[in-house]
Design a protein around this motif. Sequence first.
Motif, mmCIF file in Angstrom:
data_model
loop_
_atom_site.group_PDB
_atom_site.id
_atom_site.type_symbol
_atom_site.label_atom_id
_atom_site.label_comp_id
_atom_site.label_asym_id
_atom_site.label_seq_id
_atom_site.Cartn_x
_atom_site.Cartn_y
_atom_site.Cartn_z
ATOM 1 N N ASP A 69 -2.640 61.569 54.648
ATOM 2 C CA ASP A 69 -3.935 62.071 54.213
ATOM 3 C C ASP A 69 -3.807 63.183 53.185
ATOM 4 O O ASP A 69 -4.217 64.316 53.419
ATOM 5 N N VAL A 72 -6.863 65.502 52.571
ATOM 6 C CA VAL A 72 -7.509 66.144 53.720
ATOM 7 C C VAL A 72 -8.352 67.346 53.281
ATOM 8 O O VAL A 72 -7.919 68.151 52.470
ATOM 9 N N ARG A 76 -12.622 62.681 50.376
ATOM 10 C CA ARG A 76 -12.429 61.415 51.097
ATOM 11 C C ARG A 76 -13.065 61.504 52.494
ATOM 12 O O ARG A 76 -13.065 62.566 53.101
ATOM 13 N N ARG A 77 -13.601 60.356 52.969
ATOM 14 C CA ARG A 77 -14.268 60.359 54.263
ATOM 15 C C ARG A 77 -13.276 60.162 55.406
ATOM 16 O O ARG A 77 -12.217 59.564 55.225
ATOM 17 N N GLY A 78 -13.620 60.617 56.590
ATOM 18 C CA GLY A 78 -12.952 60.197 57.814
ATOM 19 C C GLY A 78 -13.765 59.087 58.441
ATOM 20 O O GLY A 78 -15.004 59.152 58.426
ATOM 21 N N PRO A 92 -8.340 58.554 57.820
ATOM 22 C CA PRO A 92 -9.000 58.806 56.538
ATOM 23 C C PRO A 92 -9.308 57.488 55.823
ATOM 24 O O PRO A 92 -8.562 56.513 55.964
ATOM 25 N N GLU A 112 -18.798 56.926 59.690
ATOM 26 C CA GLU A 112 -18.127 58.084 59.113
ATOM 27 C C GLU A 112 -18.106 59.193 60.151
ATOM 28 O O GLU A 112 -19.139 59.530 60.737
ATOM 29 N N SER A 114 -16.623 62.375 59.705
ATOM 30 C CA SER A 114 -16.307 63.725 59.193
ATOM 31 C C SER A 114 -17.151 64.786 59.898
ATOM 32 O O SER A 114 -16.695 65.905 60.126
ATOM 33 N N SER A 116 -18.542 64.288 62.977
ATOM 34 C CA SER A 116 -18.733 63.746 64.325
ATOM 35 C C SER A 116 -19.038 64.812 65.370
ATOM 36 O O SER A 116 -18.478 65.920 65.333
ATOM 37 N N ARG A 119 -15.932 66.249 67.171
ATOM 38 C CA ARG A 119 -14.956 67.123 66.508
ATOM 39 C C ARG A 119 -14.668 68.374 67.338
ATOM 40 O O ARG A 119 -15.504 68.808 68.124
ATOM 41 N N HIS A 128 -7.063 67.757 59.981
ATOM 42 C CA HIS A 128 -8.088 66.902 60.579
ATOM 43 C C HIS A 128 -7.532 66.023 61.689
ATOM 44 O O HIS A 128 -8.293 65.515 62.502
ATOM 45 N N ILE A 132 -10.419 66.424 64.035
ATOM 46 C CA ILE A 132 -11.354 65.300 63.934
ATOM 47 C C ILE A 132 -10.758 64.011 64.501
ATOM 48 O O ILE A 132 -11.304 63.423 65.426
#
Lengths: 268, 268, 268
Positions: A69, A72, A76-78, A92, A112, A114, A116, A119, A128, A132
């Motif tokens: 990643d 990070v 970019r999305r998780g 990721p 997605e 990111s 959440s 978390r 992350h 995450i």
Amino acid sequence: MPVITLLTDYGLDDEFAGVCHGVIAGICPEARIIDITHGIPRQDVRAGAFTLARALPYLPIGVHVAIVDPGVGGARRGVALRLSDGRTLVGPDNGLLWPAAGVGGGVSDAVEISGSRWRLEPVSATFHGRDIFAPVAAALAAGHPLETAGEPIDPAGLQMLELPEPRVEEAALVASVVWVDRFGNAQLAARSADLRQPGWSAGGRLRIDSPTGESLTASPGRTFSDVEEGECVLLEDSAGHLALAINRDNVAERLGLRIGDEIRISPR
Amino acid sequence: MPVITLLTDYGLDDEFAGVCHGVIAGICPEARIIDITHGIPRQDVRAGAFTLARALPYLPIGVHVAIVDPGVGGARRGVALRLSDGRTLVGPDNGLLWPAAGVGGGVSDAVEISGSRWRLEPVSATFHGRDIFAPVAAALAAGHPLETAGEPIDPAGLQMLELPEPRVEEAALVASVVWVDRFGNAQLAARSADLRQPGWSAGGRLRIDSPTGESLTASPGRTFSDVEEGECVLLEDSAGHLALAINRDNVAERLGLRIGDEIRISPR
Amino acid sequence: MPVITLLTDYGLDDEFAGVCHGVIAGICPEARIIDITHGIPRQDVRAGAFTLARALPYLPIGVHVAIVDPGVGGARRGVALRLSDGRTLVGPDNGLLWPAAGVGGGVSDAVEISGSRWRLEPVSATFHGRDIFAPVAAALAAGHPLETAGEPIDPAGLQMLELPEPRVEEAALVASVVWVDRFGNAQLAARSADLRQPGWSAGGRLRIDSPTGESLTASPGRTFSDVEEGECVLLEDSAGHLALAINRDNVAERLGLRIGDEIRISPR
């Protein structure tokens, strides 16, 4: 017993992988955690993607976390992806999950994560995996539905990864090295069928040329010991790929091969 | 399910860590064992101490074994410490457990375990992980009270570890490198607040000087990708420390940094 | 809870060890898997054999898989061995299991598992860990009797491994290095009793000569810190072998020692 697997480029000398285990154990103590590997070359998304895809068919259905990643904390999305075969991928959205998603029959649902609710707060900008990916995977393994983990997104918008393909060029088969294992065996982005070129005799000896200018002669074979010690064999490896090996020696070292290099295979 | 965590400098190429797992599984089969890391640099008590302290807040409450023990078999004591937050630390009394004890709220009870009834007999002179620390940890995880594990000792007599502090020197902030991770990121014994020096502009570019004579320019940032590839960022890392990184490259290699080195940070 | 242990030369950078975990978890989810090590030097059957034998006494009774297998896919057999102490060994019949079988009291029953009904189909030619050894071990750990795993074979026909022995030569004790650990300590194929040679004073200083021509002086001792920092000690290690170490330094590096080298020990 729920299963969570981990694949990262964290290595094992730092506490990163252990901390992910700790976070998961705190949220879903009943989960079995399987470390696929933490030894993906640093930030090599493609190498991680191919390794995950190779391993997946041999892992129990579960939540499969992958983290390579370099972006990070950036744009970019998780994501968490539910696959057609019942597996869930978490990581990721940078192409890392793409080949594995294909192995699992494609993505049926995606969210997605990111932001959440699962978390750890506060979320760091640089780890992350801990904040995450591990806690979301643990919540999913504990039985929380995918839709609770984040915002639904269109699977069609996920980041793809271009898969290298072999090509024929001036009577040679040109194939990329996709992995070099501990023994120095070089896995190629090619299959046995690619060796059936017009005018090539089945089972005939082959010339291998590396981009460093080195070359050697390989014999087709089933396993390492099908050739004498120190000789080179081109075989179908345990993942169904063509792979280059030297019996009891290291072909990658001998040819100076690294992941991403292209080698040329031609009749001797 | 009881949790036992392990942090050592044993590495993973020898059987040492695996044997500790085996000993624990024989005594407390219901324990989940989490390997924080076995990759602490050999005999580097300080590096092990800081790593344990960084990891602890993310681990379930349990028995936390740490072994970086150059004095094994000699005069240093083996100890088990009950912390205020309910955790138990087990390891040599050489400073290794000190920062983690602070993270856990301090030591409420301590016993010396060198002669513990829970030891494996015969006790070797060189592998107390196997013969003392693992079996004592397993007995404690299995529910045996701390006082059964050894002789009570005064927590005030435990070996402390001096924590490095940043200092201001000739208009520069001087900070020690406390960890270099797999990506070459260098964690510093300093916090963001230490950058607020009189006359320094917030967010301004900084000059970093390494003891090897190398220097480079760093920008303050949140994450690696806040700067261009190949550029240096000074960020607050996931443990709340200042850390130096180069986006998609290795700052420790570039500056020749190792754990314990002091770098100088000054306005550019 | 059944226990399966793994010892291989797979390393941890590839997915090989993780995939074996996955296969086992799919077949026998209740098993606890203990990684003894995956860091045996590549294809070094002897080093793997000695490491397994050293670890075995400290592992719960279980199914012990060992894979160092340069002849994979060739003529060598795969076997499962029931030992007198109740343990089961699984791996290639190339000598790797031989010393461990002795530690466990000898082989009472043996089966060849190359064609086992518990194999994963199709069986690859190059990854029997995944396709034969892991699934057979999992089936045995799940309670299937040994005789269901393959064809009975005569234990007397198993591949033996010659164990190195120390010898006296021109007033020197000559002993092989059987292991070099992460700290550079060199384990020898010799015991304390071998130091009791006619004319040698008990506890006297010794001269150590390496095959590279280097030499140094060692003092007999119990543990590393029995000598000053930087000095060499000859001690009985935690496996009961003579071992050479330098307090807080690396004797193997200093003497250029590698597994298999012979050193000469003589009175100073």
